[in-house]
Each structure stands twice: as structure tokens, then as C-alpha cells.
Design an enzyme around this catalytic site. Structure first.
Site, mmCIF file in Angstrom:
data_model
loop_
_atom_site.group_PDB
_atom_site.id
_atom_site.type_symbol
_atom_site.label_atom_id
_atom_site.label_comp_id
_atom_site.label_asym_id
_atom_site.label_seq_id
_atom_site.Cartn_x
_atom_site.Cartn_y
_atom_site.Cartn_z
ATOM 1 N N LYS A 1 -6.944 -4.433 -5.163
ATOM 2 C CA LYS A 1 -6.747 -2.974 -5.043
ATOM 3 C C LYS A 1 -7.988 -2.115 -5.209
ATOM 4 O O LYS A 1 -7.866 -0.887 -5.349
ATOM 5 C CB LYS A 1 -5.691 -2.534 -6.063
ATOM 6 C CG LYS A 1 -6.114 -2.793 -7.499
ATOM 7 C CD LYS A 1 -5.162 -2.157 -8.497
ATOM 8 C CE LYS A 1 -5.673 -2.329 -9.903
ATOM 9 N NZ LYS A 1 -4.811 -1.765 -10.932
ATOM 10 N N SER B 1 0.572 2.931 -0.745
ATOM 11 C CA SER B 1 -0.335 3.859 -1.417
ATOM 12 C C SER B 1 -0.511 5.116 -0.585
ATOM 13 O O SER B 1 -0.488 5.064 0.660
ATOM 14 C CB SER B 1 -1.688 3.158 -1.578
ATOM 15 O OG SER B 1 -2.682 4.095 -1.907
ATOM 16 N N TYR C 1 -9.004 -1.819 2.177
ATOM 17 C CA TYR C 1 -7.856 -1.841 1.264
ATOM 18 C C TYR C 1 -6.699 -1.011 1.832
ATOM 19 O O TYR C 1 -5.564 -1.474 1.916
ATOM 20 C CB TYR C 1 -8.254 -1.299 -0.120
ATOM 21 C CG TYR C 1 -7.066 -0.907 -0.946
ATOM 22 C CD1 TYR C 1 -6.246 -1.878 -1.513
ATOM 23 C CD2 TYR C 1 -6.703 0.437 -1.112
ATOM 24 C CE1 TYR C 1 -5.116 -1.521 -2.233
ATOM 25 C CE2 TYR C 1 -5.587 0.803 -1.826
ATOM 26 C CZ TYR C 1 -4.794 -0.178 -2.389
ATOM 27 O OH TYR C 1 -3.670 0.186 -3.085
ATOM 28 N N LYS D 1 -2.701 -1.955 3.316
ATOM 29 C CA LYS D 1 -1.423 -1.322 2.958
ATOM 30 C C LYS D 1 -0.718 -0.785 4.202
ATOM 31 O O LYS D 1 0.494 -0.956 4.368
ATOM 32 C CB LYS D 1 -1.663 -0.212 1.931
ATOM 33 C CG LYS D 1 -2.125 -0.728 0.575
ATOM 34 C CD LYS D 1 -1.059 -1.622 -0.049
ATOM 35 C CE LYS D 1 -1.518 -2.262 -1.346
ATOM 36 N NZ LYS D 1 -0.515 -3.196 -1.911
ATOM 37 N N ASP E 1 -14.065 9.732 -0.400
ATOM 38 C CA ASP E 1 -13.111 10.554 -1.162
ATOM 39 C C ASP E 1 -12.669 11.764 -0.353
ATOM 40 O O ASP E 1 -13.477 12.370 0.347
ATOM 41 C CB ASP E 1 -13.756 11.061 -2.462
ATOM 42 C CG ASP E 1 -13.635 10.065 -3.601
ATOM 43 O OD1 ASP E 1 -12.967 9.023 -3.422
ATOM 44 O OD2 ASP E 1 -14.204 10.338 -4.680
HETATM 45 N N1 UDP Z 1 -13.558 10.369 -9.970
HETATM 46 C C1 UDP Z 1 -14.700 10.815 -10.626
HETATM 47 N N2 UDP Z 1 -15.382 9.925 -11.408
HETATM 48 C C2 UDP Z 1 -15.006 8.626 -11.575
HETATM 49 C C3 UDP Z 1 -13.826 8.189 -10.908
HETATM 50 C C4 UDP Z 1 -13.138 9.090 -10.110
HETATM 51 O O1 UDP Z 1 -15.088 11.975 -10.487
HETATM 52 O O2 UDP Z 1 -15.670 7.868 -12.294
HETATM 53 C C5 UDP Z 1 -12.786 11.312 -9.143
HETATM 54 C C6 UDP Z 1 -12.686 10.925 -7.679
HETATM 55 O O3 UDP Z 1 -13.794 11.432 -6.959
HETATM 56 C C7 UDP Z 1 -11.359 11.583 -7.286
HETATM 57 C C8 UDP Z 1 -10.518 11.485 -8.559
HETATM 58 O O4 UDP Z 1 -11.460 11.318 -9.627
HETATM 59 O O5 UDP Z 1 -11.537 12.964 -6.988
HETATM 60 C C9 UDP Z 1 -9.545 10.308 -8.578
HETATM 61 O O6 UDP Z 1 -10.250 9.117 -8.257
HETATM 62 P P1 UDP Z 1 -9.599 7.680 -8.472
HETATM 63 O O7 UDP Z 1 -10.642 6.667 -8.107
HETATM 64 O O8 UDP Z 1 -8.997 7.585 -9.824
HETATM 65 O O9 UDP Z 1 -8.385 7.660 -7.434
HETATM 66 P P2 UDP Z 1 -8.362 7.832 -5.828
HETATM 67 O O10 UDP Z 1 -7.592 9.088 -5.581
HETATM 68 O O11 UDP Z 1 -9.755 7.874 -5.331
HETATM 69 O O12 UDP Z 1 -7.605 6.634 -5.383
#
Ligand code: UDP
Length: 338
Positions: free
Chosen positions: A85, A125, A149, A153, A295
Site C-alpha cells: 500500500k 481507495s 498502487y 486498486k 499529491d
Molecule cells: N503530508 C505531509 N507530511 C507528511 C505526510 C503527509 O505534509 O509527512 C500531507 C500530504 O501532503 C497530504 C496529507 O498530509 O496533504 C495526507 O497525506 P497521506 O500520505 O497521509 O495520505 P494521502 O492522502 O496522500 O493518501
């Protein structure tokens, strides 16, 4: 009472789902090969559930092992969690992701079909939506995953759709998870990522407990209220209860369905940092860094279809997600190896 097969059973979401299924009166048979989870989970489940977990150690890609365990247990429905994942890793080793996530799906589905066990819940997801066209995301929104990934899904959903079309005895519940966080309120089970966490909440937890010095916030120049990314964080226990409702629906009614499992509310990275600091009483130092490739700015669910079809909705708020994540992290600073 119905028996549910859980693949990837000792993982984060599966372990919480295991407890929720027990609480709802189901029997569970769990399968995992511990490649990304700890055998300790089984001891914690026994302690919390007051019963001995029925467990088979096997790789779901191993057809002989999967067939053998299905010969040993009578199963009414399956929840297929077993998969790799990590989004970033999937871009580095795409073949491993396609082989594991799709190969495991084929093996499990073929073995189930041979036994006419057609009720199948699939861990999908919100990443299948890729860059959202508009928010909130509804199940009919355009899909288009942006990582290997995510494509495993999306392809998984499509393969299962074809299977249900071809076989009247096959029923899918495709569950599109938003951002699962938090832990069981006991603090005895929770998320235990190997190595450096990729996801926000486990990283923030490890900063709060002193395992890591500071959080990198990936971008503060998005078109969002505070410039940081917005996501629909959902308490893992709400998510677990969504799985129970999905299994129940497959048992009660014919047909297949695809639903979002989210809260319908978005929170920014800085909202999460503030809520976690409040829940833990610890400072969360952070630094603003460039955007993380891949992102999206914002992503949240319309959870209305899940409520309509399953009579389920998320009830736990961000404060409770952080309080429960903190209880788990502070009681188990090194995860299950504590
Ligand atoms: N994020 C961050 N720092 C980190 C990990 C994540 O700023 O160390 C931010 C990321 O850019 C996103 C949010 O937190 O806006 C959620 O990220 P995560 O990886 O938890 O989940 P995603 O939605 O990407 O699957």
C-alpha cells in the site's frame, strides 16, 4: 452465525475490522503472512475479544495454501485486505505491486469461485479518483489513478466488476477508503508502519512521542484555506464498522455495490497538527517543504451512498482520531515491538 475470511488480517484496518466483526457476532478466519504486520496483533485481539483468534499463516498469492485453508474452514464472505500500500514505493517497484495486489486477488477469487463463495468485500481507495474534478467525490466521479498502487486498486475494481457480470453468484462490495487514522480506544491495537511513515498521522504521532524531530509539511501553497493539503480523515473504528455493514448487506441483499467510506469533512495538514498537539499535550514542530509529487490539493467524500445502502456513517471526529492515535502511540512507542 456467518463466518468471514479476512485476508491481510493482522494489518491495521483488518485488525480493527476483526474486532468489529466479533462485536457484531460474526466468526472470523484470519490469514496473513506477517510480511507487513506483527504476530503480536493476534495476542492483542485475543485479549480484547476474550476469545482465541482463528488464524492461518499463508501468502494469499500461494494458490495451494489458499485452497488448503478454504478446505479447512467454512466461509460465508470474504474481506480482501491483503495488499501492498505504499504509493511512493509502488512507483519504484511497480511489478511487485501488480504481482502482489493483482496476483493475490486472482488467487483468492479463483479459490472462492471454485467453492461458490461469492460474497466479496474489496479494499479500494479514494486514490482511484486521481485528481478530483469536483468535490465532494461521489462514486460516479471520474476515476483515473496516478500511481501503480492506485492502478492496482482501480484494476482490482474492474476485474471484480467483470467477475460479477459473468457470474450471477458473485457479489462485490467495493469500499473506497478515504484517509484511515486513529486506533482502537483501548490503545492496544493501532497502526504500526515499518520504517519511516509515509502517511501524515503516524508521522505526526512519532514526532509527538519524540521518535522523530519534526514533520515535513509537503506544501503550503495549495488552493485550500491554509494552503496545506486537505483530506477526509476517517477513524479506523468507523471504517471497520463500515466493513461490517458491507458484509451484512451482502448477506441480506443480492447485487454488488461501490461506496465511499469517508466522513464528508476535510481537514488540512495544519488542522491535523493542531488537533494532535491538543490531544497529546505535546508540541509538534514542523517545517514547510516543497509539494510532494503526485499529491492533490484536496479530497473528501460524499458518504451519502454508504449511509443509504448500508445504514452506516462515520461518527468519530478529528479530536477522537487524534486522542486514540496518541493513546496507541504513547502506550506503544515502538509499535508492537514495545
Ligand atoms: N503530508 C505531509 N507530511 C507528511 C505526510 C503527509 O505534509 O509527512 C500531507 C500530504 O501532503 C497530504 C496529507 O498530509 O496533504 C495526507 O497525506 P497521506 O500520505 O497521509 O495520505 P494521502 O492522502 O496522500 O493518501
Amino acid at each position: 452465525m456467518a463466518t468471514v475470511l479476512l485476508t491481510g488480517a493482522t494489518g491495521y484496518i483488518a485488525s480493527h475490522t476483526w474486532l468489529a466483526l466479533w462485536a457484531a457476532g460474526f466468526d472470523v478466519v484470519g490469514v496473513d503472512d506477517f510480511r507487513n504486520s506483527s504476530p503480536q496483533v493476534l495476542e492483542r485481539l485475543a485479549e480484547l475479544g476474550g476469545r482465541t483468534p482463528v488464524f492461518e499463516r499463508a501468502d494469499v498469492g500461494d494458490a495451494a495454501a489458499v485452497n488448503a485453508l478454504l478446505d479447512r474452514h467454512r466461509i460465508d464472505a470474504t474481506v480482501h485486505f491483503a495488499a501492498l500500500k505504499a504509493v511512493g514505493e509502488s512507483a519504484e517497484v511497480p511489478l511487485a505491486y501488480y504481482r502482489n495486489n493483482l496476483g493475490g486477488l486472482f488467487t483468492v477469487c479463483e479459490a472462492l469461485r471454485a467453492r461458490r463463495i461469492g460474497r466479496f468485500v474489496f479494499s479500494s481507495s479514494a486514490t482511484v479518483y486521481g485528481e478530483p474534478e469536483r468535490l465532494p467525490l461521489v462514486e460516479t466521479s471520474r476515476v483515473g489513478a496516478t500511481s501503480p498502487y492506485g492502478r492496482t486498486k482501480l484494476m482490482g475494481e474492474q476485474i471484480l466488476g467483470d467477475l460479477a457480470t459473468a457470474d450471477a453468484g458473485w457479489q462485490n462490495a467495493i469500499l473506497r477508503y478515504f484517509n484511515p487514522v486513529g486506533a482502537h480506544a483501548s490503545g492496544r491495537i493501532g497502526e504500526d508502519p515499518r520504517g519511516t511513515p509515509n502517511n501524515l498521522m503516524p508521522y505526526v504521532s512519532q514526532v509527538a512521542v519524540g521518535r522523530r524531530a519534526s514533520l515535513s509539511v509537503w506544501g503550503n501553497d495549495y488552493d485550500t484555506p491554509d494552503g496545506t493539503g486537505v483530506r477526509d480523515y476517517i477513524h479506523v473504528c468507523d471504517l471497520a464498522e463500515g466493513h461490517v455493514a458491507a458484509v451484512q448487506r451482502l448477506l441480506d441483499a443480492p447485487g454488488s455495490f461501490t461506496v465511499n467510506l469517508g466522513t464528508g469533512r476535510g481537514h488540512s495538514v495544519l488542522d491535523v497538527v493542531a488537533a494532535f498537539a491538543a490531544a497529546s499535550g505535546r508540541a509538534i514542530p514542523y517545517e514547510i517543504r516543497p509539494r510532494r509529487p503526485g499529491d492533490v490539493a484536496a479530497c473528501w467524500a460524499d458518504p451519502g451512498l454508504a449511509e443509504q445502502l448500508l445504514g452506516w456513517r462515520a461518527t468519530r471526529d478529528l479530536a477522537s482520531m487524534c486522542a486514540d492515535a496518541w493513546r496507541w502511540q504513547s502506550h506503544n512507542p515502538n509499535g508492537y515491538d514495545t
